[in-house]
Design an enzyme around this catalytic site. Structure first.
Site, PDB file in Angstrom:
ATOM      1  N   GLU A 257       0.870  -1.174   0.000  1.00  0.00           N
ATOM      2  CA  GLU A 257       0.000   0.000   0.000  1.00  0.00           C
ATOM      3  C   GLU A 257       0.905   1.221   0.000  1.00  0.00           C
ATOM      4  O   GLU A 257       1.639   1.466   0.962  1.00  0.00           O
ATOM      5  CB  GLU A 257      -0.903   0.026   1.230  1.00  0.00           C
ATOM      6  CG  GLU A 257      -1.873   1.199   1.224  1.00  0.00           C
ATOM      7  CD  GLU A 257      -2.275   1.628   2.613  1.00  0.00           C
ATOM      8  OE1 GLU A 257      -2.201   2.843   2.894  1.00  0.00           O
ATOM      9  OE2 GLU A 257      -2.645   0.757   3.408  1.00  0.00           O
ATOM     10  N   CYS A 296      -3.369   7.769   4.832  1.00  0.00           N
ATOM     11  CA  CYS A 296      -3.183   7.363   3.439  1.00  0.00           C
ATOM     12  C   CYS A 296      -4.479   7.493   2.651  1.00  0.00           C
ATOM     13  O   CYS A 296      -4.444   7.560   1.419  1.00  0.00           O
ATOM     14  CB  CYS A 296      -2.667   5.935   3.377  1.00  0.00           C
ATOM     15  SG  CYS A 296      -3.710   4.738   4.258  1.00  0.00           S
TER      16      CYS A 296
END
Length: 520
Positions: A257, A296
């Site tokens: 990620e 994020c």
């Protein structure tokens, strides 16, 4: 010198042999603890986790492993106050922001405990139905999922030291795979404390859960063919991991990620003053300020129709102006600090970089810090930028400033808007705002190919939705393209990363023995 907190590795607590790296309070600048992993025998520790922890976990069925997760939840709940204190001191977060990390972690762990209970007393999973391999149905193929006989290495980011641990560890442990977590050094204290509390409670088999605080040198070298590695962090570090011999030559399974320039899109039917318009404004401000924009999944680009640009700029700026910034210990403060000086410098540099193609609509520098010394505290006010040349301003589409910074962009029509959103080259999440169900549904499908999650907010769910940036364990977390191409969570889907799929070709009598036991 402050305490050098130990690592839990190879079934025992071990301190590094060096002086260690100090972890600092990002508001006060005081040293809290030190971390170090120098001198650990990585090969022996990984072998211990694989052989001791892995064997013990695989000997249990899914229901028994789920019960261990449920017991861990009780331990973590009992120590919540200590976790909040650590988060305030080490991450500089206000109480509500600490809750996103800490309570989110506990909720996720509890969710997987409940999901595991539904899997019963099995030791493997079936993948779809058996399929005949010829005209005679006697000989068939059944795909099965069995736990990988390796270790799960987690290399985590600094912004979620609690949730980042348990959102990965919960499905891994439920699958029967031992975990070694390497938290980001800057905020490793909270991760270490949570692991310590669970280990001290004697819930898990020896070797099932390990934590290494400090440098990451040598961790990838210790990986073997059936291990898995999950990384959350920068695209640059992700590239290093993908090119490491463990991945490139030994074909260790990897989940990434990475960066994500997430979007919020106001559909044409949501004019200024409408409920959908107000929902966009509220959500944008929340996403910019929660954890000081250090998520994020935070909104980085806001797309609105050209006719709504000025109204959106004014409404968002007005809300941002009310945000109090400073020491999270002060109850008047609504947004705390960035995690350290390095992040403060990075955000300031990133903001200057974007300003070369954008104008300032709300200047974070106008926020006077509350109960904090500007010369010491790693605090910065929320900044809203605006761009008129949306097609030519490439930087806002390519650059993620990891802080309370977002850019407002006008679009001509829906086709133009979709093309601009896709310039993010793949993101974790996009959120849509409007009132027309058909338009919202069609737009969601248009963006599904380039986003791990599409969060649709209409007036009927205005008080019900879970939030653009909140990652729920029932839904997928990850994204294609520059977001890393990974997948986490999504309910039981997460277990797939920690299992190996194999096709068992056999008679129907043999395949019948693979079926789960009947419930009593």
């Amino acid at each position: 010198m402050t305490e050098l907190i130990p690592n839990f590795f190879a079934g025992q607590w071990q301190t590094g042999s060096a002086a260690g790296t100090p972890l600092l309070d990002p508001v006060l600048g005081t040293e809290l603890v030190r971390v170090d992993a120098t001198g650990l025998d990585l090969a022996a520790g990984f072998a211990f986790a694989r052989e001791q922890g892995g064997a013990a976990l695989r000997a249990l069925n899914y229901r028994e492993r789920a019960a261990m997760l449920a017991a861990a939840v009780k331990v973590l709940q009992a120590n919540r106050d200590a976790y909040y204190e650590i988060a305030t001191a080490n991450s500089g977060t206000v109480k509500n922001d600490s809750a996103v990390d800490i309570d989110g972690a506990i909720f996720t762990l509890g969710t997987y405990a409940k999901l595991g209970e539904t899997l019963g007393e099995r030791h493997h999973l079936l993948d779809s139905e058996a399929t005949r391999l010829g005209k005679d149905p006697l000989f068939q193929s059944q795909h099965v999922l069995v736990p990988t006989r390796g270790v799960a290495l987690f290399i985590n980011a600094f912004n979620f030291p609690a949730w980042g641990l348990w959102e990965k560890a919960a499905p891994a442990l439920l699958s029967g795979v031992p975990v070694i977590v390497k938290p980001a050094t800057a905020t490793a204290w909270l991760t270490q404390r949570m692991v310590k509390d669970v280990v001290d409670a004697g819930i898990l088999p020896s070797g099932a859960l390990s934590v290494i605080c400090g440098g990451s040198a040598g961790l990838m070298d210790a990986l073997q063919a059936f291990d898995v590695v999950s990384f959350t962090g920068s695209a640059e570090t992700a590239a290093v991991i993908r090119s490491h011999p463990a991945v490139a030559q030994r074909f260790v399974r990897v989940n990434i990620e990475a960066d994500s320039v997430n979007s919020a899109l106001l559909l044409p039917d949501a004019a200024p003053g409408s409920e959908a318009f107000d929902l966009l404004v509220k959500e944008v401000v929340r996403e910019m300020t929660v954890k000081s924009g250090q998520k994020c999944t935070a909104i980085r680009r806001i797309f609105v129709p050209e006719a709504s640009y000025d109204a959106a700029a004014q409404a968002i700026a007005a809300r941002l102006a009310k945000t109090t910034v400073g020491n999270p210990r002060n109850e008047a403060v609504r947004m705390g600090a960035l995690v350290n000086r390095a992040q403060l410098t990075s955000v300031r540099q990133g903001l200057d970089y974007l300003k070369q193609q954008a104008e300032m609509l709300h200047d974070g520098a106008t926020h006077a810090l509350v109960d904090a010394d500007p010369a010491m505290a790693c605090c910065v006010g929320p900044a809203l930028l605006g761009v008129s040349d949306v097609d030519g301003a490439d930087r806002v589409h390519d650059t993620e400033v990891f802080g309370p910074v977002a850019t407002l962009l006008p679009y001509r029509d829906t086709t133009h808007a979709l093309s601009l959103v896709r310039r993010g080259q793949g993101s974790l999440v996009a959120s849509l705002y409007g009132s027309d169900s058909a338009s919202l549904g069609a737009t969601a499908l248009e963006l599904a190919d380039s986003h791990g999650r599409v969060h649709v907010i209409s007036p009927d769910v205005g008080q019900l939705h879970t939030g653009h940036g909140n990652v729920m364990p029932q839904s997928l977390h990850g994204g294609p393209g520059r977001a890393g191409g990974g997948e986490e969570l999504g309910g039981l889907r997460a277990l797939g990363f920690y299992h190996r799929r194999s096709a068992v070709q056999a008679s129907t009598a043999v395949l019948a023995t693979l079926q789960p036991p009947q419930a009593a």
